[in-house]
Design an enzyme around this catalytic site. Structure first.
Site, PDB file in Angstrom:
ATOM      1  N   GLU A 144      23.623  15.207  12.200  1.00 34.16           N
ATOM      2  CA  GLU A 144      24.182  15.333  10.863  1.00 34.16           C
ATOM      3  C   GLU A 144      23.049  15.712   9.908  1.00 34.16           C
ATOM      4  O   GLU A 144      21.964  15.138  10.014  1.00 34.16           O
ATOM      5  CB  GLU A 144      24.810  14.014  10.399  1.00 34.16           C
ATOM      6  N   HIS A 166      32.269   3.578  10.791  1.00 35.08           N
ATOM      7  CA  HIS A 166      32.431   5.041  10.830  1.00 35.08           C
ATOM      8  C   HIS A 166      33.282   5.483  12.028  1.00 35.08           C
ATOM      9  O   HIS A 166      33.825   6.582  12.023  1.00 35.08           O
ATOM     10  CB  HIS A 166      31.070   5.733  10.943  1.00 35.08           C
ATOM     11  N   GLY A 225      18.809   5.805   7.598  1.00 33.79           N
ATOM     12  CA  GLY A 225      18.976   4.437   8.083  1.00 33.79           C
ATOM     13  C   GLY A 225      19.474   4.394   9.521  1.00 33.79           C
ATOM     14  O   GLY A 225      18.913   3.719  10.375  1.00 33.79           O
ATOM     15  N   ALA A 226      20.545   5.136   9.767  1.00 33.86           N
ATOM     16  CA  ALA A 226      21.144   5.129  11.097  1.00 33.86           C
ATOM     17  C   ALA A 226      22.212   6.212  11.151  1.00 33.86           C
ATOM     18  O   ALA A 226      22.553   6.799  10.129  1.00 33.86           O
ATOM     19  CB  ALA A 226      21.783   3.778  11.398  1.00 33.86           C
ATOM     20  N   MET A 227      22.726   6.458  12.379  1.00 30.05           N
ATOM     21  CA  MET A 227      23.691   7.537  12.537  1.00 30.05           C
ATOM     22  C   MET A 227      24.808   7.135  13.493  1.00 30.05           C
ATOM     23  O   MET A 227      24.563   6.604  14.575  1.00 30.05           O
ATOM     24  CB  MET A 227      22.944   8.798  13.034  1.00 30.05           C
ATOM     25  N   GLU A 228      26.034   7.469  13.079  1.00 26.58           N
ATOM     26  CA  GLU A 228      27.249   6.965  13.731  1.00 26.58           C
ATOM     27  C   GLU A 228      27.742   7.795  14.914  1.00 26.58           C
ATOM     28  O   GLU A 228      28.935   7.753  15.231  1.00 26.58           O
ATOM     29  CB  GLU A 228      28.362   6.890  12.675  1.00 26.58           C
ATOM     30  N   ASN A 229      26.882   8.532  15.598  1.00 19.15           N
ATOM     31  CA  ASN A 229      27.307   9.350  16.746  1.00 19.15           C
ATOM     32  C   ASN A 229      28.317   8.607  17.621  1.00 19.15           C
ATOM     33  O   ASN A 229      28.136   7.439  17.925  1.00 19.15           O
ATOM     34  CB  ASN A 229      26.105   9.696  17.608  1.00 19.15           C
ATOM     35  N   HIS A 237      28.205  -0.719   9.006  1.00 19.28           N
ATOM     36  CA  HIS A 237      28.496   0.600   8.428  1.00 19.28           C
ATOM     37  C   HIS A 237      28.706   1.639   9.539  1.00 19.28           C
ATOM     38  O   HIS A 237      29.712   2.355   9.548  1.00 19.28           O
ATOM     39  CB  HIS A 237      27.342   1.011   7.509  1.00 19.28           C
ATOM     40  N   GLU A 238      27.761   1.695  10.462  1.00 22.46           N
ATOM     41  CA  GLU A 238      27.885   2.706  11.526  1.00 22.46           C
ATOM     42  C   GLU A 238      29.101   2.415  12.397  1.00 22.46           C
ATOM     43  O   GLU A 238      29.807   3.328  12.824  1.00 22.46           O
ATOM     44  CB  GLU A 238      26.609   2.769  12.377  1.00 22.46           C
TER      45      GLU A 238
HETATM   46  N1  0A1 Z   1      25.884   9.406   8.373  1.00 24.55           N
HETATM   47  C1  0A1 Z   1      24.785   8.494   8.344  1.00 24.55           C
HETATM   48  C2  0A1 Z   1      23.651   8.904   7.516  1.00 24.55           C
HETATM   49  C3  0A1 Z   1      22.808  10.008   7.949  1.00 24.55           C
HETATM   50  C4  0A1 Z   1      22.889  11.216   7.293  1.00 24.55           C
HETATM   51  C5  0A1 Z   1      22.046  12.255   7.571  1.00 24.55           C
HETATM   52  C6  0A1 Z   1      21.120  12.037   8.534  1.00 24.55           C
HETATM   53  O1  0A1 Z   1      20.218  13.031   8.792  1.00 24.55           O
HETATM   54  C7  0A1 Z   1      20.148  14.026   7.890  1.00 24.55           C
HETATM   55  C8  0A1 Z   1      21.010  10.853   9.216  1.00 24.55           C
HETATM   56  C9  0A1 Z   1      21.875   9.842   8.933  1.00 24.55           C
HETATM   57  C10 0A1 Z   1      25.266   7.219   7.692  1.00 24.55           C
HETATM   58  O2  0A1 Z   1      25.917   7.273   6.665  1.00 24.55           O
HETATM   59  O3  0A1 Z   1      24.947   6.162   8.179  1.00 24.55           O
HETATM   60 ZN    ZN Z   2      27.595   6.460   6.568  1.00 24.95          ZN
END
Ligand code: 0A1
Ligand code: ZN
Length: 870
Positions: free
Chosen positions: A126, A306, A266-270, A302-303
């Site tokens: 993302e 998502h 912070g983190a990512m919701e893959n 949060h993640e």
């Molecule tokens: N979607 C994630 C946040 C996130 C956005 C961008 C990133 O890289 C550019 C990484 C993480 C969240 O809201 O937790």
């Molecule tokens: Zn988020």
């Protein structure tokens, strides 16, 4: 090179994709220096748009090795590939596209796409990182089914992870092995993830309400194996909460979290494989503070949330980002309120909104929660999209109640499961489920700026009627249509002069016009109105009332948030008055009402330690500066320091008694212990501000004896504001003890960078040269540079401009490594127009210097050019 070459993308130009991709099958031959990615995609024309001849795919820093359509390699004149992507001139209606590309994960310092972190491979896709892995239709409205086969050296990378379920594995020649993953859910490329490394697993389990057994796996480096329990417990709590609150269950058999040391956010919701900044996973009482624990609980939740709000239902385009982020932040805030305490959580959230988002809205980067255009999407992961977005979602709940909100959310998810939609779709679902007309609410998505609501009350003794008139106004944005009135829910209640709530007076007023009056009947005594309870909308509220009324509300309001709010308003008024006195060169005197109010709170046995500590915290210098024009940070600092010292002196024995009473306990992270530590730390902080040998000794003693990080950090925070031998000793001993714990060492950099000691700038410059400092690690870079530039107003804004120059130099260097992190830090210059002219000019000069550097990234360029234009 200005906007011309960095093209601006507009929301109004959205067009559905020409092609759809049903499946993506990936094979990775992992190698840090050169990884080869084979992609096989089933592509077909989108039947709902006018056909065109060719196919255009996104790509970024890829080296194309081979491309074929339906098994036939393309000749050179049949396609074009460059840094922007791959264009094939003619394609059939439906076909199989195969590509082979090479990428270099170890040289990927932007940390977007596939990169290495502490010897492991990980991904961040993302918003537009998937195109840095393979050529793709990298937009959120193109959703496909993925399989991922990962091949790697087995000794170095025994663990190979991707989204979904593991469907096969085996050995390969030369000590290599492979694992294949299959994700049964269609998803956009931004939710793709891959991890390979030598990691250990902290396992847990969860059984969903409908009886599905889910394996929970937290993957970390082996030295962190003992720091995963809290993240696991947080995940389980979040899963249960989402079932109980909204009836939402998890949908795969495994849920994985991987902690990495190098991560931009912070983190990512893959899907099924969250990748986290290790800061939001790793904790044990000796290395993480109570605030860290709360941060982990909220980010893990949060993640997880998502998975429904973001993954099952995603965004049609990036302008809709708040659709998933505002909603998911709202959900994590509600979760944390239930886990911690509604009032404490609300105070934290509102403080964060005011500090970051109100400032954004008042500056050159003001944008609606659904922006109209951008150059670099990464610049729009903002406090406005996230935090204000969450406040806008909260408005639905304030209007419809928790049940109505739940109905609306479920209706939204059921209507759009598996698709990519817009903020309008969410609003419509909410309206349908609640039988309401939410047309006017669209303005909250379209208009930037923080609205101001003025409240005026009059009491008619004869008619026993209280009337409250509310009026709203908004900043007119450059080049924007005049703003229209917003629908603003304002929660109010009336208190009698005796201090009790007038029965039946608590209401939610719906302000929809520029000005409206509301009346309360049967009010026999002149009431004191409590307005804006629970912070029911993201507005600035202006109520004409005296300090005595604020002190009254602080003591008697039935709403815990509002009691805190009145205390902050009281302190803010006193402080702003003193800033004036400082600037006029007059002697300072502290308003006795404030001392009284603080004494009452300090002695109130009915308040818990967390609320007490928050109430006894003065508004920050950043928040005070927001109220001023031509900000002079030295005057703000002088006024605030004066009040801190006076409060410390006037209540000295109360602080000491409070400290002693709360000194002993365990390091357990439980509500009573956390409450105890919070009030103890606040007391210590005021005592240390006295700068007396006895209080310095108290902090030194706590620093030496602390076994838990909360006590250790609190003592260090007190000492690091001083210039004395004890401070130097504490700095040296902190480093010696924690040099091998990166997250704790980040604290060492951060606290020194935020110190108000007179020599802070020299310390920061020296720290940038410290062997443990590196710009390549985002946490470390932020701990020093962002903490200093955004969190140390007197240090950063020193009158000679030396700190501006230093930070700008660091940003230019960082931009060559990681533009995304650089552009966050450069935002610290955005508010230059709000400072007194000398400082404003010095800040602007640095912005100009950065903008005139030809090689800067489009990330940084977008921010500095907008900042300069104002
Ligand atoms: N979607 C994630 C946040 C996130 C956005 C961008 C990133 O890289 C550019 C990484 C993480 C969240 O809201 O937790
Ligand atoms: Zn988020």
């Amino acid at each position: 090179m200005s906007e011309g070459q960095n093209s601006r993308i507009h929301r109004k130009d959205y067009a559905a994709p020409q092609h759809l991709v049903d499946s993506v099958d990936l094979v990775f031959q992992l190698d840090p220096a050169e990884t080869v990615v084979h992609a096989t995609m089933r592509v077909r024309r989108n039947p709902s748009v006018e056909p065109t001849e060719g196919l255009a795919l996104h790509g970024d820093e890829l080296e194309l090795r081979a491309v074929s359509v339906d098994g036939i390699a393309l000749a050179e004149d049949e396609f074009e590939a460059d840094s922007e992507g791959l264009r094939i001139h003619r394609v059939p209606d439906a076909f199989e596209l195969r590509t082979e590309v090479a990428i270099s994960p170890e040289r990927n310092t932007k940390l977007m796409g596939l990169y290495t972190s502490s010897g492991a491979f990980c991904t961040q896709c993302e918003a537009e990182g998937f195109r840095r892995i393979t050529y793709a239709l990298d937009r959120p409205d193109v959703m496909s089914r993925y399989t991922t086969r990962i091949e790697a050296d087995k000794a170095n990378y025994p663990v190979l992870l991707s989204n979904g379920n593991r469907v096969g594995e085996g050995e390969l020649p030369d000590g290599r092995h492979w694992v294949k993953w299959e994700d049964p859910f269609r998803k956009p490329g931004y939710l793709f993830a891959l991890v390979a490394g030598d990691l250990v697993c902290h396992r847990g389990a969860f059984t969903t309400a409908s009886g599905r057994a889910v394996d929970l796996e937290i993957w970390v480096e082996s030295e962190n194996a003992d720091k995963c329990e809290h993240a696991l417990a947080s995940l389980q709590a979040a899963m249960r909460w989402d079932e109980e609150t909204y009836g939402l269950e998890y949908d795969l058999d495994v849920y994985m979290i991987v902690a990495v040391n190098d991560f931009n956010m912070g983190a990512m919701e893959n899907k099924g494989l969250n990748i986290f900044n290790s800061k939001f996973v790793l904790a044990k009482p000796s290395t993480a503070t109570d605030d860290d624990y709360e941060g982990i609980e909220s980010v893990v939740a949060h993640e997880y949330f998502h998975n429904w709000t973001g993954n099952r239902v995603t965004c049609r385009d990036w302008f809709q980002l708040t659709l998933k982020e505002g909603l998911t932040v709202f959900r994590d805030q509600e979760f944390s309120a239930d886990m911690i305490s509604p009032a404490v959580q609300r105070i934290k959230d509102v403080t964060r909104l005011r500090t970051a988002q109100f400032a954004e809205d008042a500056g050159p980067l003001a944008h609606p929660i659904r922006p109209e255009s951008y150059i670099e999407m990464n610049n729009f992961y903002t406090a406005t999209v996230y935090e204000k977005g969450a406040e806008v979602v909260r408005i639905y709940q304030t209007l419809f109640g928790k049940d109505g909100f739940r109905k609306g959310l479920r209706h939204y998810l059921e209507s759009h499961d598996g698709s990519a939609v817009t903020c309008d779709d969410f609003r419509e679902s909410m309206a349908e489920a609640n039988g309401a007309d939410l047309t006017q609410l669209e303005r909250w998505y379209a208009q930037a700026g923080t609205p101001t609501v003025r409240a005026r009350g009059t009491w008619d003794a004869e008619a026993s009627r209280y009337s409250l008139t509310l009026s709203q106004s908004q900043r007119v944005m450059p080049k924007q249509a005049a703003p229209l009135p917003l629908p603003i829910p304002v929660r109010v209640g009336l208190l009698s002069p005796g201090g009790s709530e007038i029965p039946g007076s608590a209401r939610t007023l719906e302000l929809t016009a520029e000005e409206q009056s509301f009346s309360f009947e049967g009010v026999g005594e002149r009431p004191i109105a409590s307005i804006g309870r629970g912070f029911s909308a993201p507005i600035r509220l202006e109520v004409e009332r005296g300090l005595d009324e604020l002190a009254f509300l602080m003591a008697h309001d039935t709403d815990a948030f509002s009691r805190w709010e009145s205390g902050q308003e009281l302190a803010k008024r006193v402080l702003l008055g003193l800033v004036n006195e400082v600037q006029a060169g007059r002697p300072l005197q502290l308003e006795p009402l404030l001392v009284d109010a603080f004494a009452k709170v300090l002695r109130d046995a009915s308040l818990d330690g967390s609320i007490k500590s928050l109430t006894l915290k003065l508004p920050s210098e950043e928040l005070l500066s927001q109220e001023l024009s031509a900000v002079d940070p030295d005057a703000v600092h002088a006024a605030r320091s004066f009040v801190v010292r006076e409060l410390a002196l006037a209540l000295r024995s109360d602080w000491r008694e409070t400290y002693d009473r709360h000194a002993a306990g365990s390091d357990a992270v439980t509500k009573p212990e956390v409450d105890r530590r919070r009030i103890k730390s606040r007391a210590l902080w005021y005592l240390v501000a006295l700068e007396e040998p006895e209080t310095i000794a108290l902090a030194t003693q706590q620093f030496g004896a602390a076994t838990g990080m909360t006590d250790y950090e609190a003592a260090f925070l007190g000492l690091v504001d001083l210039v004395c031998p004890e401070t130097d000793a504490a700095i040296a001993s902190f480093h010696a003890r924690w040099k091998n714990e990166p997250l704790v060492l980040d604290k060492w950099f951060r606290m020194q960078a935020m110190s108000s000691a007179s020599n802070v700038f020299d310390r920061v410059v020296a720290l940038a040269e410290h062997p443990d400092f590196t710009l390549a690690n985002p946490n470390r870079a932020r701990s020093l540079l962002y903490a200093f530039a955004a969190g140390n107003p007197v240090g950063f804004h020193r009158p000679d401009g030396a700190a501006y120059r230093f930070v700008a130099d660091q940003i230019l260097e960082l931009d060559r490594i990681n533009p995304q992190v650089a552009s966050r830090i450069v935002s610290s210059f955005n508010q230059w127009k709000r400072y007194e002219p000398r400082r404003g000019a010095l800040m602007r000069a640095e912005l100009e210097r950065i903008a005139s550097t030809l090689s800067i990234s489009k990330d940084v360029r977008e921010i500095v050019e907008r900042a300069i234009q104002g």
